[in-house]
Design an enzyme around this catalytic site. Structure first.
Site: not given
Lengths: 317, 317
Positions: B53, B78
Site C-alpha cells: 500500500k 482501518s
C-alpha cells in the site's frame, strides 16, 4: 589444523560459496530508533537449513581428504548442526552418521533423514551422546565433525561476518551470540583479519552465562543451561575459548524476558522469523544502549528454526 | 485521470522510487518442491509500512497539484492504507486526515499518529465511515485518496509486479490476492505492458468470493466478508473491476484452512512474517497444482502486518 587466519578464512569462503546463500543484510529504521544506533543485521535465518551452521559444516566436509570422505562423517547434535552436516555430506556424496538424543524433536530427525543422514538415537545425556558417537566412529571409521570445537567449522562460521563487513562498511561494533563459541570465535577472527577497527562483543543468556564467567575466571567454566535460548546452552571448547578470550571485548548477558522482547521486535518490525537464540544480540544492544549510542553496529542473526507453537507460548505469556 | 498505461506506470515508478523499498524477490526450494513449480515471491511484507500500500499512496500524494497538496489528503481505512497515506503525506509535508472506525486496533491508530496523521473516529460501519469522511472533506477541502478505486493508486500498486518482472524473467504466470482490486488491477496492467506473455491469476478467500462471482456475473457483486484474510474483504470498485474483467484469466478461491496452511509454510520455510491475506496466492497454487505444474510463477506477497499472537494461534491450533 591450526587457528584460522586471513588466508584460511578466505579459502573457506571461496570453497563454500557455491553451496551456501549469500544472505541479505537488513536494516530497520524503527529498531534503530529504539536502539539509538544504526544496526546492520546479517540474516543467517535465511541461510540453507535456516542457520549459519550450514557454513561451518560445509567447510569441514569440503576440507576432508578423499580417503576420509570415503568413510563418512559423524557428529552428535540435536539441532541445526545435525542437519548442516547431513546436508553437506549429501552434497558431497559422503555418508553421514548423526547421533541424536531420542528426545530430539521429530522435525529435526526428519530434517536429517531428508538429507539421507543415518540417525543413531541415544539417551539424552552428554555421556550417552559421546559414547554412542565413539561407537559409531569405531565401527565406521567416519571423521567426527564437532559442532564448534573444530577449526574448519570455525573458519566456515567466520564467513558470515566477512560477508557482513563487505556490505556494511566501517562497523564500529559487531555482536554475535555465544554458546559453544564457534560463531563467536569465527566472527572474532573475521574481524581481526577483515575489519580490525571493529570491536567484537558477545551476547549470552543470563541463565547460561558460562562464557561471561569464563572471561572473568580465565578458564572454561561449565554451563548451567537454563534459558529459552536453546542454541546457546553449551559451554566453550578448548579451541574456541582462547580465540574469544583474546579477541572479544565483552560478553553481555540478557534475561529470557529481554530475549523474548527482542525476538518480538524482530518479528514485528523486520517481518522475519528468528529463533530465541538469534534475538540475544539485539537484546544485549537494547539493554546496553549507552555502550553503543551512535555507533555502527553489525549483528549476526544466527538462525530461524523455531517451533511456531513454542514461539506463540513465549510471546503471549 | 484515465486507466494507467505503460507510460503512466513507468512515471509512477520513477516518481515513487526514492520513497519506497525495492523489495527482494525470494525463492524456496522446499516450497517449489511441494508446489511442483518454481515460485518467485515479491516480498512486499518488507515494504515501507509493511505492505504494498505504500506504493499507491505515495504515487497518489506525489501526483497531487500544489494547490491540492496545500489542503491535505483524506481517506477512510482501518488498515495499511491509513498508515500509507499518513506516511506519504508526512514525507511531502502535507496534512493527512484519516477516518478510522473506533474499533480499529490501537496499534493501527498509533501507526497513523506516528506519521502525524489526524484521526477522526467513527462508528464501525461503511455508512459512518463515508459520512465522516465527507464531513472532513467539506471542512478541510482535502483530496480523498481511495484505497483502491483510484487510478494513481492503481498505477502505484502496478510497480510491484513491474519490479518482479525485471528480476524474474519469463514468468508464465503471476498471481496476486484480490480484495478491492487495487493490487490485482495494477498487477494486470503491469503484466499487459511489461510482460504480455504472462497469464494473470487472482486468489481470493472463499468466504469473501465477490471477485469470483463478479467475474461470472459480469457485474460487481457485494462481498460477504467472512474470512481470516481481513485485508481481502472489500468488494471491487468501478475502476478496478473493468481492468480485472478484461485482463485476469481466473480467480481461484481458497478456504481459511488452506490460507492458514500456506501461511504456516511461508513462515516456516521462508522465515518471513506474512499476514493471512498475503498467503492466499500460495494457497491457490497449492490447491490447483495441475494448473501451474512446471510453470514459472510469480507471487506478490502483499504484506506482513499481523498480530503475532493471533497469527501463531491460527497456525498452531
Amino acid at each position: 589444523m591450526s587457528i584460522p587466519n586471513q588466508q584460511t578464512i578466505q579459502q573457506a569462503h571461496t570453497r563454500i560459496t557455491p553451496y551456501i546463500h549469500r544472505t541479505p543484510v537488513m536494516t530497520s529504521a524503527g529498531i534503530d530508533e529504539q536502539a539509538g544506533c544504526p544496526l546492520y543485521f546479517k540474516c543467517e535465518n535465511f541461510q540453507k537449513i535456516g542457520a549459519f551452521k550450514a557454513r561451518g559444516a560445509m567447510n569441514a566436509v569440503l576440507s576432508l581428504s578423499e580417503s576420509a570422505r570415503a568413510k563418512g562423517v559423524a557428529t552428535h547434535s540435536s539441532g541445526n548442526h545435525a542437519q548442516a552436516i547431513a546436508r553437506a555430506a549429501k552434497i558431497m556424496g559422503v555418508k553421514s552418521y548423526i547421533v541424536m538424543p531420542r528426545t530430539a524433536p521429530e522435525v529435526k530427525k526428519r530434517g536429517v533423514r531428508g538429507f539421507d543422514g543415518e540417525i543413531f538415537e541415544c539417551e539424552p545425556t552428554l555421556a550417552a551422546r559421546e559414547s554412542t558417537l565413539a561407537d559409531v566412529i569405531r565401527k565406521t571409521g567416519a571423521t567426527e565433525i564437532h559442532p564448534f570445537n573444530n577449526y574448519d567449522v570455525i573458519a566456515g562460521q567466520a564467513t558470515a561476518a566477512k560477508e557482513l563487513f563487505e556490505e556494511a562498511k566501517d562497523l564500529d561494533v559487531i555482536i554475535a551470540p555465544v554458546g559453544g563459541g564457534g560463531l563467536l570465535s569465527g566472527t572474532a577472527l573475521a574481524t581481526k583479519y577483515f575489519s580490525p577497527g571493529t570491536q567484537v562483543f558477545a551476547a549470552e543468556p543470563a541463565g547460561a552465562d558460562d562464557a561471561f564467567r569464563s572471561m572473568q575466571s580465565g578458564k572454561i567454566e561449565p554451563s548451567q543451561s537454563d534459558s529459552i535460548a536453546d542454541g546457546l546452552l553449551t559451554s566453550l571448547g578448548d579451541k574456541t575459548f582462547p580465540i574469544i578470550r583474546e579477541l572479544v571485548k565483552e560478553v553481555i548477558t540478557v534475561t529470557d524476558a529481554e530475549i523474548v522482547s527482542a525476538m518480538r521486535l524482530i518479528w514485528e518490525r523486520m517481518k522475519i522469523v528468528v529463533e530465541p537464540s538469534c534475538a540475544v544480540p539485539l537484546a544485549a544492544v537494547l539493554k546496553s544502549k549507552e555502550k553503543f549510542k551512535g555507533k555502527r553496529v553489525g549483528i549476526i542473526l544466527s538462525g530461524g528454526n523455531v517451533d511456531l507453537g513454542r514461539a506463540l507460548k513465549l510471546m503471549t505469556e
